[in-house]
Design an enzyme around this catalytic site. Structure first.
Site, PDB file in Angstrom:
ATOM      1  CE1 TYR A 112      -3.912   1.926   0.009  1.00  0.00           C
ATOM      2  CE2 TYR A 112      -3.427   2.548   2.271  1.00  0.00           C
ATOM      3  CZ  TYR A 112      -4.177   2.693   1.121  1.00  0.00           C
ATOM      4  OH  TYR A 112      -5.195   3.593   1.102  1.00  0.00           O
ATOM      5  CE  LYS A 167     -23.161 -18.946 -16.469  1.00  0.00           C
ATOM      6  NZ  LYS A 167     -23.158 -19.861 -17.584  1.00  0.00           N
TER       7      LYS A 167
HETATM    8  C1  PYR Z   1     -26.167 -22.388 -18.314  1.00  0.00           C
HETATM    9  C2  PYR Z   1     -26.713 -21.074 -18.640  1.00  0.00           C
HETATM   10  O1  PYR Z   1     -25.973 -20.141 -18.900  1.00  0.00           O
HETATM   11  C3  PYR Z   1     -28.151 -20.895 -18.667  1.00  0.00           C
HETATM   12  O2  PYR Z   1     -28.898 -21.858 -18.504  1.00  0.00           O
HETATM   13  O3  PYR Z   1     -28.573 -19.737 -18.871  1.00  0.00           O
HETATM   14 MG    MG Z   2     -26.976 -18.272 -18.916  1.00  0.00          MG
END
Ligand code: PYR
Ligand code: MG
Ligand code: NAI
Length: 438
Positions: A112, A167
């Site tokens: 920092y 994700k």
């Molecule tokens: C897997 C995915 O991205 C969906 O089902 O929208």
């Molecule tokens: Mg999706």
């Protein structure tokens, strides 16, 4: 059983002698419950306690299963019912963590102030240095406006956050990428484009997720043109890559020539149109599509496909059928023809359960849990970031699909999603093609 998406965990005690858990399994199976993972929590001299994950239809079905187990007697008892899915989400699934540990004042001054100021000035003089001295080039924004969360529809970005965090977990585990969810409070294409343009500098790439059609097409097209970093709408191209791969594998195993096949595409939204376009670009004889929305049908025609008169006609005509409508149970068993390949990809529930399709005569059948864009997007972005690519092109996507095919074991449609080699292979193929075009 039509759908088994109600998941719960039973904490079951049985006497520690052979045959007792078999009685539990029989009670679950005879009521058409489906046993998932089984974990042994404690093995005692007299009794054993297991955590048994089960899939059932609904709460009522669950209660009947619990009652059936408790009625076995012989010291067999369900002690508790837990919801492992909810527990896995407690506190959220991701957390931005430091890669440095600060153990001394020296560390503090390096990480920092005042040390950091030198690095800031270096980047000001030469912005390229940000690639080496920040995490920007290894971060991808996962951007949603919440308008097409899985097949659940327009439920808003906050309700869609568990998907975005999911994700992010996959980016981290399979591609060592920091995936940062960005929830947009607008669904207006101009505002989405402007917002992403205003934040893009903190990222090496942009993954658009669960943005509904038709505005997803304009948003992606404009961002691809206007940003100097890779942008990909996962529901379009991630899905198309994995679907192409699974169709190539199915055709090889069934001895069907893809270039002689007309593929039926039910649902021509984000996923359906992109799948159709990719199949036509790869070289199928044609795509026969259907959608309840005329504008969606028109878009397929503009891209070279044809429109079926009815769902029945499509099912009668096509040897390979893909469905991405979000409508569970849309394909009835009596519509299935012997030897057909059926990919019913809607999440969380398929247009037809694979077991039902196979029983009705399909040669290959899969749902969105198996044929899932998880096999594509981590490696696609890893490859693009490694190559410092400015965009994700069709040749990169086709290379990703072929890498998935090459990673598929004989007899399977797609590789196991937890096999790290598939993600490595996709990344290497995408990086190679991206580097060749630099
Ligand atoms: C897997 C995915 O991205 C969906 O089902 O929208
Ligand atoms: Mg999706
Ligand atoms: N397995 C996977 O990796 C993926 C699966 N999907 C699934 O695909 C489904 C659709 O997702 P998106 O394409 O992003 O949504 P979308 O909203 O862009 O497209 C859905 C399309 O289906 C059409 N449709 C709805 N009901 C219909 C019916 N009864 N007959 C004919 N057409 C109908 C709609 O008019 C729309 O054009 C979702 O369930 C999603 O979970 C999406 C992306 C990846």
């Amino acid at each position: 059983m039509e759908s088994a998406e109600f998941m719960r965990n039973l904490i079951v005690e049985t006497p520690s002698s052979p045959g007792n858990f078999a009685k539990v399994a029989l009670a679950i199976g005879s009521l058409e419950g489906d046993i998932g993972d089984i974990q042994t929590i404690k093995i005692g001299t007299l009794s054993t306690i297991r955590d048994v994950s089960i899939h059932c239809k609904d709460e009522e079905h669950l209660i009947s299963i619990v009652e059936a187990i408790n009625q076995i007697g012989d010291g067999i008892t369900v002690h508790a019912v837990t919801d492992d899915v909810l527990q896995a989400h407690e506190g959220g699934k991701v957390h931005m963590k430091s890669r440095m540990e600060i153990r001394s004042l020296g560390d503090l001054r390096r990480v920092y102030t005042p040390g950091v100021a030198n690095v800031c000035e270096m980047i000001k003089e030469d912005p390229e240095q940000a690639n080496y001295f920040t995490g920007i080039s290894n971060s991808v924004a996962i951007v949603t406006d919440g308008t097409a969360i899985l097949g659940l529809g327009d439920i808003g970005p906050v309700a869609g956050m568990p998907v975005m965090e999911g994700k992010s977990v996959l980016f981290d585990q399979f591609a060592d990428i920091s995936g940062v969810p960005i929830l947009l409070s607008t669904t207006d294409p101009d505002e989405i484009v402007q917002t992403v343009k205003n934040i893009y500098q903190g990222f090496g790439g942009i993954l658009l997720e669960d943005i509904g059609s038709p505005h997803c097409f304009e948003v992606e097209e404009r961002l691809k043109k206007e940003l100097p970093i890779p942008v990909m709408h996962d529901d379009q191209h991630g899905t198309a890559v994995v679907t192409l791969a699974s169709i190539i594998s199915a055709c090889r195993q069934a001895g069907v020539k893809l270039s002689d096949s007309v593929v039926g595409q039910i649902g021509l939204g984000a996923a359906g149109l992109a799948i159709s376009r990719m199949l036509m670009a790869y070289g199928v004889k044609g795509v026969l599509g259907i959608d309840r929305d005329d504008a969606a049908c028109q878009r397929l025609v503009e891209h070279g496909g044809t429109i079926a008169k009815s769902l029945e006609e499509l099912m009668e005509t096509c040897d390979i059928v893909v469905a991405t409508t979000g409508v569970a149970g849309l394909i009835k068993p009596e519509m299935v023809r012997k030897g057909q390949v059926i990919l019913a990809l809607s999440n969380p529930n398929a247009e037809i359960e694979p077991a039902v399709a196979l029983k009705a005569g399909a040669a290959f059948a899969a749902d969105g849990r198996l044929v899932n864009n998880i096999l594509g997007f981590p490696g696609i972005f890893r490859g693009a970031l490694n190559a410092q690519a400015k965009e994700i092109t069709y040749p990169m996507l086709i290379a990703a699909a072929l890498a998935i095919v090459d990673s598929t074991k004989s007899g399977d449609l797609v590789p196991h999603p937890l096999d790290p080699t598939v993600h490595e292979n996709v990344a290497a193929a995408v990086e190679r093609v991206a580097s060749e075009s630099l």
